[in-house]
Design a protein around this motif. Structure first.
Motif, PDB file in Angstrom:
ATOM      1  N   SER A 109      81.367 -87.503 -37.134  1.00 39.01           N
ATOM      2  CA  SER A 109      82.056 -88.509 -37.721  1.00 39.01           C
ATOM      3  C   SER A 109      82.012 -88.581 -39.354  1.00 39.01           C
ATOM      4  CB  SER A 109      82.109 -89.278 -36.851  1.00 39.01           C
ATOM      5  OG  SER A 109      82.177 -90.607 -37.242  1.00 39.01           O
ATOM      6  N   ALA A 110      80.504 -89.076 -39.027  1.00 45.11           N
ATOM      7  CA  ALA A 110      79.899 -89.262 -40.345  1.00 45.11           C
ATOM      8  C   ALA A 110      80.017 -88.637 -41.432  1.00 45.11           C
ATOM      9  CB  ALA A 110      78.143 -90.191 -40.278  1.00 45.11           C
ATOM     10  N   GLY A 151      81.492 -85.863 -43.479  1.00 44.02           N
ATOM     11  CA  GLY A 151      82.957 -85.364 -43.467  1.00 44.02           C
ATOM     12  C   GLY A 151      83.231 -85.197 -44.943  1.00 44.02           C
ATOM     13  N   LEU A 152      84.401 -85.113 -44.777  1.00 44.27           N
ATOM     14  CA  LEU A 152      85.066 -84.783 -46.613  1.00 44.27           C
ATOM     15  C   LEU A 152      84.115 -86.014 -47.468  1.00 44.27           C
ATOM     16  CD1 LEU A 152      88.524 -84.560 -46.286  1.00 44.27           C
ATOM     17  CD2 LEU A 152      87.087 -82.446 -46.389  1.00 44.27           C
ATOM     18  N   GLY A 153      84.382 -87.356 -47.017  1.00 44.98           N
ATOM     19  CA  GLY A 153      83.221 -88.245 -47.808  1.00 44.98           C
ATOM     20  C   GLY A 153      82.038 -87.509 -48.500  1.00 44.98           C
ATOM     21  N   ASN A 154      81.096 -86.341 -47.624  1.00 43.78           N
ATOM     22  CA  ASN A 154      79.989 -86.614 -48.394  1.00 43.78           C
ATOM     23  C   ASN A 154      80.298 -85.059 -49.346  1.00 43.78           C
ATOM     24  OD1 ASN A 154      79.746 -87.244 -45.522  1.00 43.78           O
ATOM     25  ND2 ASN A 154      77.469 -86.737 -45.479  1.00 43.78           N
ATOM     26  N   TYR A 189      93.394 -88.605 -45.275  1.00 44.86           N
ATOM     27  CA  TYR A 189      91.923 -87.612 -44.894  1.00 44.86           C
ATOM     28  C   TYR A 189      93.106 -86.088 -44.115  1.00 44.86           C
ATOM     29  CZ  TYR A 189      87.551 -87.064 -43.022  1.00 44.86           C
ATOM     30  OH  TYR A 189      86.410 -86.363 -43.085  1.00 44.86           O
ATOM     31  N   PHE A 230      82.089 -96.225 -45.782  1.00 45.22           N
ATOM     32  CA  PHE A 230      83.488 -94.390 -45.771  1.00 45.22           C
ATOM     33  C   PHE A 230      82.617 -93.449 -44.850  1.00 45.22           C
ATOM     34  CE2 PHE A 230      85.572 -91.153 -46.549  1.00 45.22           C
ATOM     35  CZ  PHE A 230      86.568 -91.136 -46.492  1.00 45.22           C
ATOM     36  N   THR A 231      81.500 -93.452 -45.880  1.00 42.67           N
ATOM     37  CA  THR A 231      80.248 -92.060 -45.219  1.00 42.67           C
ATOM     38  C   THR A 231      79.923 -91.925 -44.068  1.00 42.67           C
ATOM     39  OG1 THR A 231      79.371 -90.577 -46.227  1.00 42.67           O
ATOM     40  CG2 THR A 231      78.150 -92.545 -46.947  1.00 42.67           C
ATOM     41  N   SER A 281      81.130 -93.950 -41.449  1.00 44.20           N
ATOM     42  CA  SER A 281      82.344 -94.067 -40.558  1.00 44.20           C
ATOM     43  C   SER A 281      82.072 -96.122 -40.066  1.00 44.20           C
ATOM     44  CB  SER A 281      81.984 -93.194 -39.436  1.00 44.20           C
ATOM     45  OG  SER A 281      82.569 -92.132 -39.670  1.00 44.20           O
ATOM     46  N   MET A 300      85.497-100.223 -38.685  1.00 42.07           N
ATOM     47  CA  MET A 300      86.142 -99.752 -38.584  1.00 42.07           C
ATOM     48  C   MET A 300      86.294 -99.919 -36.874  1.00 42.07           C
ATOM     49  SD  MET A 300      87.918 -96.012 -39.206  1.00 42.07           S
ATOM     50  CE  MET A 300      88.493 -96.403 -37.100  1.00 42.07           C
ATOM     51  N   ALA A 340      85.372 -96.942 -35.362  1.00 40.58           N
ATOM     52  CA  ALA A 340      84.561 -95.653 -34.387  1.00 40.58           C
ATOM     53  C   ALA A 340      83.136 -95.124 -34.102  1.00 40.58           C
ATOM     54  CB  ALA A 340      85.111 -94.384 -36.177  1.00 40.58           C
ATOM     55  N   SER A 374      85.404 -85.333 -38.474  1.00 38.98           N
ATOM     56  CA  SER A 374      85.908 -86.924 -38.471  1.00 38.98           C
ATOM     57  C   SER A 374      86.998 -87.684 -38.398  1.00 38.98           C
ATOM     58  CB  SER A 374      85.202 -87.281 -39.918  1.00 38.98           C
ATOM     59  OG  SER A 374      84.211 -86.436 -40.682  1.00 38.98           O
ATOM     60  N   SER A 386      87.819 -89.294 -35.474  1.00 40.09           N
ATOM     61  CA  SER A 386      87.278 -90.218 -34.823  1.00 40.09           C
ATOM     62  C   SER A 386      88.175 -91.473 -35.109  1.00 40.09           C
ATOM     63  CB  SER A 386      85.799 -90.511 -35.002  1.00 40.09           C
ATOM     64  OG  SER A 386      85.681 -90.603 -36.554  1.00 40.09           O
ATOM     65  N   LEU A 387      88.797 -90.927 -36.856  1.00 37.80           N
ATOM     66  CA  LEU A 387      89.958 -91.900 -36.740  1.00 37.80           C
ATOM     67  C   LEU A 387      90.716 -92.536 -36.462  1.00 37.80           C
ATOM     68  CD1 LEU A 387      89.602 -90.476 -40.503  1.00 37.80           C
ATOM     69  CD2 LEU A 387      89.032 -92.919 -40.741  1.00 37.80           C
TER      70      LEU A 387
END
Ligand code: PFF
Length: 457
Positions: free
Chosen positions: A25-26, A28-31, A112, A233-234, A236, A239, A241, A327, A330-331
């Motif tokens: 989850s952590a 993902g695209l965020g990283n 996302y 965000f990164t 998760s 929210m 998740a 990720s 989990s959103l």
């Protein structure tokens, strides 16, 4: 209280499975997509330091809080908050915090999925050898072409949403757990390979300097907020998740150690992505602050010119898509779990409904890069506005209240029992961090953006 029961949605098969899923989850695209481009837009080193401080001082304590609350409540975040509030004798309004998270999850997943769609389009480009021998300019225009096409983006966005909902529909063990088992190691190995390539570009040191040499004069109140928002965000956080994943966690597992491992792995992946990307940016005379297209305009250059780049390109984008998928699931999981509990519908039905609404909203992001690029809210297009609203406002706000709930509303004896740290001092430190430090930090950063303090403005 439900603390000895299992969740009706199932349970992870082991501690390792939880670590994989939460790391899935952590990471993902965020990283790989977001961290490098926002670092580029915010001047590098000083931004990275603020982000690292936020991960350590705010992120890890809140991750512990979310996991702990989830495991004690054993339901979707909305209902977990309801029952934990009852247990602690708090005000019933706390369950709106669960709603804030569900809405944030929807909004984030909607855009996302579009970005994950870009990554899918790039798998095909890598597969057909589109990058080989192309110049930086040609690769850049390849990306602009994709952004200009609503049709192509809609196609990939649709496929990604269907894939996400198909995994979520299979449930905790069958879907979520299986999907992440092979992803993380594969992604890590490929990133190391890209770092090795970056060393050969001749701008390796320049890249490292940009990433790690702080110039605090570059820092603004807005970039501090972006760094803090990105820490949420990164990881998760903010929210529900991680809370919903915590609700599938067996009782006898140490939450604190696990949270530190997950945050560590997540940070490592982001830094490796930065170390791989900035040397490629500088050695090709590209713009570090060029925005959301950064990885799509830089990494293909590497794949186009290194030996075996064709294969690595395919592998990289495939893994990126999978990292995004682990990720994405989990959103939407908090919303799906709530639907199943509330309406007593099948997981599958909940997924179809939720997936459709998210897909529809995602069309706004697709159009924000072409047809609607002139439509702006406070100077931001639809995608930028959604990103700002969720990452910079909703997640930190959600995190602030989750921290307050864990630290001030839950009874100390309950959280102590659930965390089972085996050391009173450690427990006191954690409780102090979530009760005071994390909420105060979020609050101060918010006020600072409003110009109340004028620090870094
Ligand atoms: N952490 C994910 C990433 O870095 O790509 C994005 C994300 C997943 C944010 C789940 C929030 C969340 F609840």
């Amino acid at each position: 209280m439900a603390d000895t029961n299992q969740s009706i949605h199932g349970e992870w098969s082991s501690r390792f499975a939880f670590i994989l899923a939460a790391t899935g989850s952590a990471v993902g695209l965020g990283n790989i997509w977001k961290f490098p481009y926002i670092t580029g837009e915010n001047g590098g080193g000083a931004f990275v330091i603020v982000y690292l401080i936020c991960v350590a001082a705010i992120g890890i304590p809140i991750m512990i809080a979310e996991t702990m609350m989830g495991r004690r409540g054993r339901q979707s975040p909305i209902n977990t908050l309801k029952s934990l509030t009852e247990e602690a004798g708090g005000h019933t309004h706390w369950h709106y915090l669960g709603w804030l998270g569900v809405i944030a999850g929807f909004l984030i997943l909607s855009y996302y999925s579009v970005i994950a769609g870009w990554s899918m389009a790039y798998v095909i480009k890598a597969f057909t050898g589109s990058f080989s021998g192309e110049s930086a300019t040609q690769i850049s225009s390849m990306f602009s072409d994709l952004q200009a096409s609503p049709l192509q983006q809609t196609f990939w966005h649709t496929i990604f949403m269907v894939a996400t909902m198909a995994v979520v529909a299979r449930g905790v063990k069958g879907g979520l757990e299986k999907a992440v088992r092979f992803l993380m190691p594969g992604l890590f190995i490929l990133l190391m390979l890209l770092v090795a390539y970056a060393m050969t570009t001749g701008a390796y040191l320049q890249g490292l300097e940009f990433l790690f040499k702080p110039d605090f004069s570059e820092l603004t109140a807005a970039s501090v907020l972006t760094a803090m928002g990105h820490a949420f965000f990164t990881l998760s956080l903010g929210m529900g998740a991680i809370m919903v994943y915590g609700s599938y966690l067996p009782k006898n597992i140490s939450i604190a150690k696990t949270a530190i491992m997950i945050a560590g792995a997540d940070t490592l992946v982001a830094l490796l992505a930065g170390i791989a990307i900035f040397p490629i940016v500088f050695s090709n005379g590209l713009e570090a602050g060029s925005g959301p297209g950064l990885i799509f305009e830089t990494l293909p250059i590497a794949f186009g010119s290194m030996t075996g780049g064709g294969l690595f390109g395919i592998l990289f984008f495939v893994l990126l898509v999978f990292a995004a998928l682990s990720s994405a699931i989990s959103l939407i999981e908090p919303a799906v779990a709530w639907c199943v509990e509330h309406y007593e519908v099948e997981r599958k039905q909940a997924c179809i409904g939720m997936g459709f609404v998210t897909w529809l909203l995602g069309m706004g992001t697709v159009f924000s890069f072409n047809e609607w690029s002139d439509v702006t809210i406070f100077g931001a297009n639809f995608f930028e506005a959604l990103d700002y609203l969720t990452a910079n406002l909703m997640l930190p706000l959600g995190g602030l209240f989750i921290a307050l709930f864990a630290g001030r509303i839950m009874l100390a004896k309950d959280s102590k029992d659930e965390l089972d740290l085996g050391n009173d001092t450690l427990f006191d430190v954690w409780r102090f961090l979530v009760s005071y430090v994390a909420p105060a930090a979020v609050f101060i950063v918010f006020l600072n953006v409003l110009g109340v303090f004028g620090i870094f403005s």
